[in-house]
Design an enzyme around this catalytic site. Structure first.
Site, PDB file in Angstrom:
ATOM      1  N   ARG A 170       0.624  -0.677  -0.136  1.00  0.00           N
ATOM      2  CA  ARG A 170      -0.551   0.517   0.096  1.00  0.00           C
ATOM      3  C   ARG A 170       1.326   0.966  -0.005  1.00  0.00           C
ATOM      4  NH1 ARG A 170      -4.884  -0.819   3.852  1.00  0.00           N
ATOM      5  NH2 ARG A 170      -5.744   1.460   2.952  1.00  0.00           N
TER       6      ARG A 170
ATOM      7  N   GLN B  58      -6.265   9.342   6.489  1.00  0.00           N
ATOM      8  CA  GLN B  58      -5.908   8.498   7.699  1.00  0.00           C
ATOM      9  C   GLN B  58      -4.484   9.856   7.190  1.00  0.00           C
ATOM     10  OE1 GLN B  58      -4.897   4.843   5.767  1.00  0.00           O
ATOM     11  NE2 GLN B  58      -6.321   4.196   7.014  1.00  0.00           N
TER      12      GLN B  58
ATOM     13  N   ASP C 168     -15.404   2.643   3.251  1.00  0.00           N
ATOM     14  CA  ASP C 168     -15.229   1.487   3.938  1.00  0.00           C
ATOM     15  C   ASP C 168     -15.801   0.061   3.318  1.00  0.00           C
ATOM     16  OD1 ASP C 168     -12.814   2.259   4.041  1.00  0.00           O
ATOM     17  OD2 ASP C 168     -13.468   2.125   6.516  1.00  0.00           O
TER      18      ASP C 168
ATOM     19  N   LYS D  54      -6.657   0.271  -1.097  1.00  0.00           N
ATOM     20  CA  LYS D  54      -7.246  -0.153   0.269  1.00  0.00           C
ATOM     21  C   LYS D  54      -6.612  -1.799   0.228  1.00  0.00           C
ATOM     22  CE  LYS D  54      -9.982   3.039   1.272  1.00  0.00           C
ATOM     23  NZ  LYS D  54      -9.685   4.116   2.323  1.00  0.00           N
TER      24      LYS D  54
ATOM     25  N   ARG E 287      -9.599  -3.108  -4.218  1.00  0.00           N
ATOM     26  CA  ARG E 287     -11.457  -3.490  -3.913  1.00  0.00           C
ATOM     27  C   ARG E 287     -12.061  -3.554  -5.251  1.00  0.00           C
ATOM     28  NH1 ARG E 287     -11.490  -1.351   2.517  1.00  0.00           N
ATOM     29  NH2 ARG E 287     -10.624  -2.707   3.027  1.00  0.00           N
TER      30      ARG E 287
ATOM     31  N   ARG F 129     -12.480  -7.192   4.723  1.00  0.00           N
ATOM     32  CA  ARG F 129     -13.797  -6.794   4.162  1.00  0.00           C
ATOM     33  C   ARG F 129     -14.388  -7.276   3.246  1.00  0.00           C
ATOM     34  NH1 ARG F 129     -14.828  -2.814   7.813  1.00  0.00           N
ATOM     35  NH2 ARG F 129     -13.384  -1.410   8.494  1.00  0.00           N
TER      36      ARG F 129
HETATM   37  C1  S3P Z   1      -9.719   5.497   8.290  1.00  0.00           C
HETATM   38  C2  S3P Z   1      -9.204   5.835   6.955  1.00  0.00           C
HETATM   39  C3  S3P Z   1     -10.151   5.380   6.250  1.00  0.00           C
HETATM   40  C4  S3P Z   1     -10.124   4.186   6.033  1.00  0.00           C
HETATM   41  C5  S3P Z   1      -9.803   3.183   6.859  1.00  0.00           C
HETATM   42  C6  S3P Z   1      -9.556   4.142   7.939  1.00  0.00           C
HETATM   43  C7  S3P Z   1      -8.833   6.478   9.514  1.00  0.00           C
HETATM   44  O1  S3P Z   1      -9.027   5.362   5.158  1.00  0.00           O
HETATM   45  O2  S3P Z   1     -10.721   3.264   4.784  1.00  0.00           O
HETATM   46  O3  S3P Z   1     -10.578   1.614   7.208  1.00  0.00           O
HETATM   47  O4  S3P Z   1      -9.169   5.235  10.310  1.00  0.00           O
HETATM   48  O5  S3P Z   1      -8.751   7.267   9.503  1.00  0.00           O
HETATM   49  P1  S3P Z   1      -8.365   6.536   4.345  1.00  0.00           P
HETATM   50  O6  S3P Z   1      -7.565   7.731   5.056  1.00  0.00           O
HETATM   51  O7  S3P Z   1      -7.241   5.949   3.079  1.00  0.00           O
HETATM   52  O8  S3P Z   1      -9.363   6.533   3.273  1.00  0.00           O
END
Ligand code: S3P
Length: 456
Positions: free
Chosen positions: A141, A188, A338, A365, A369, A416
């Site tokens: 990733r 994130q 998600d 992801k 996906r 998932r």
């Molecule tokens: C998350 C943000 C999302 C999500 C992940 C959890 C978080 O990711 O897909 O399961 O807790 O900030 P991205 O920031 O890559 O969209």
């Protein structure tokens, strides 16, 4: 006393064990009442912010999935102490902002992108060096999306080719405050920069053109950080004042809407179902799936709407429904990012065509996906076309999918995908065989147990 042994016991290794294949078949109507486990995003943040506060933070309802345990392990390796007094009951003694210690070993992040990217943010403004490793899924990733802003703040990175794990980083003390406009809609990345900003002199700002989950903002304010959110020309400007001091909190983690999603769809597509799912977080930045499923004709009633731990929560009463295919507005994607794998399952059983677009992020992801779900649903007998940024699905109008016969669904270490295809199996004639159920424990260790419970 910190209880490392309990955490280790909870954490079955994903890669070294042999895969656990399983066939999921029709179980009959889903009825009764279930309680979904704590929100994964809020659980990670409870541990991280608790680890930066001076004193004892108490958490109840913490998700004890592998991803969250990876965060706890890493925080202990950097000086925080954690105690587990019962199921989901944890307390954390923090080291104070700026107080993280250099870990003596590589930090094993398992399957968890959230642990990796948020901890990279934390370390970026500490004068320490850390290495990150992960499983095969996480090691593929992209980390460039956090390496870029954190490098601007002064941190140094040596990553594997393509900006992936394993990687080593050294934080910068002091770090440099920046203003960063997010090039991808990612909570994130937003959180990584804000967390780096906690121990950076001055003001660090993240500009978010498209809103993403706002748990970091809400919780950082709750812990006493000086954080402001302004809306300017349709964009969110989130600013954090550095050299922050966090005070310990008592946190109740609401149920995870991303886990509830599997049971919402399972009940909608299984004839005779009438299921009450208790304690589901319905923060507007997370609740897109409920909106879309209701537009498709899903009978989902919000019961006893309330607040838990500063987050909107309700019990959801979900009844079997005749779903109608729709064009899903790409603007809603960040609030259900998600949940697309399980939405694709719902669409496969709906009447008519469902189109989705603007979903490039799904390709990076835990697996790709779009391609994994297109292949999996086709193998189960659904009619699916894969586009560059979405799927087009012709639904069966409630007719059970044929299921997999000889074929086994490849889940690519993606929890998932495994749970979505388990739900597809419930609405199939012959059942759906998946290659490996182990990854389910990253986010929802009690999934199979709850499925059996709600169908009996
Ligand atoms: C998350 C943000 C999302 C999500 C992940 C959890 C978080 O990711 O897909 O399961 O807790 O900030 P991205 O920031 O890559 O969209």
């Amino acid at each position: 006393m910190p209880n490392r042994r309990i955490h280790r016991q909870n954490r079955k290794p994903l890669v070294t064990d042999t895969p656990t294949p399983k066939r999921f078949a029709s179980l009959g109507p889903l009825t009764g009442t279930i309680h979904v486990p704590g929100d994964k995003s809020i659980s990670h943040r409870s541990l991280m912010f608790g680890a930066l506060a001076v004193g004892e933070t108490k958490v109840s309802g913490l998700l004890e999935g592998h991803d969250v345990i990876a965060t706890a392990d890493a925080l202990r390796a950097m000086g925080a102490t954690t105690e587990r007094s019962g199921k989901g009951q944890w307390s954390i003694h923090g080291v104070g902002v700026g107080g993280l210690l250099q870990p003596k070993q590589a930090l094993d992040m398992g399957n968890s992108g959230t642990s990796t990217r948020l901890l990279m943010g934390l370390i970026a403004s500490h004068g320490i060096t850390a290495s990150f490793t992960g499983d095969a899924s996480l090691s593929g990733r992209p980390m460039g999306r956090v390496i870029e802003p954190l490098s601007q703040m002064g941190a140094n990175f040596t990553s594997s080719p393509g900006g992936t794990l394993p990687l080593m980083m050294t934080g910068s003390l002091p770090a440099i405050p920046i203003t960063y406009r997010l090039p991808v809609a990612s909570a994130q990345v937003k959180s990584a920069v804000l967390l780096a900003g906690l121990n950076t002199p001055g003001i660090t700002t993240v500009i978010e053109p498209v809103p993403t989950r706002d748990h970091s903002e809400r919780m950082l304010k709750g812990f006493g950080a000086e954080l402001t959110v302004e809306e300017i020309d349709g964009e969110r400007h989130i600013s954090i004042h550095g050299d922050a001091e966090l005070s310990p909190q008592t946190i109740t983690v609401p149920g995870d809407p991303s886990s509830a999603a599997f049971f919402i769809v399972a009940a909608l597509i299984t004839e005779g179902s009438d299921l009450l799912i208790e304690n589901v977080g319905l923060n507007a930045t997370r609740a897109g799936l409920v909106t879309v499923l209701k537009k498709m004709g899903g009978n989902i009633e919000l019961v006893d709407e309330r607040e838990v731990g500063g987050e909107p929560v309700a019990d959801l009463r979900v009844k079997h429904s005749r779903l109608q295919g729709i064009d899903v507005d790409p603007a809603i994607a960040p609030s259900m990012i998600d949940e697309f794998p399980v939405l694709f399952v719902a669409a496969s059983l709906a009447k008519g065509r469902t189109t989705t677009s603007g979903l490039d992020e799904l390709r990076v992801k835990e697996s790709d996906r779009l391609s994994t779900m297109a292949t999996a649903l086709k193998a189960a007998g659904a009619i699916v076309e894969e586009l560059a940024d979405g799927l087009i699905i012709e639904g069966s109008d409630g007719v059970p999918l044929p299921g997999t016969d000889e074929e086994t669904i490849v889940t690519h270490l993606d929890h998932r995908i495994a749970m979505s295809m388990a739900v597809a199996g419930l609405a199939s004639k012959g059942g759906v065989e998946i290659d490996d159920t182990r990854p389910i424990s990253t986010s929802f260790p009690s999934f199979e147990e709850l499925l059996a419970e709600s169908a009996s």
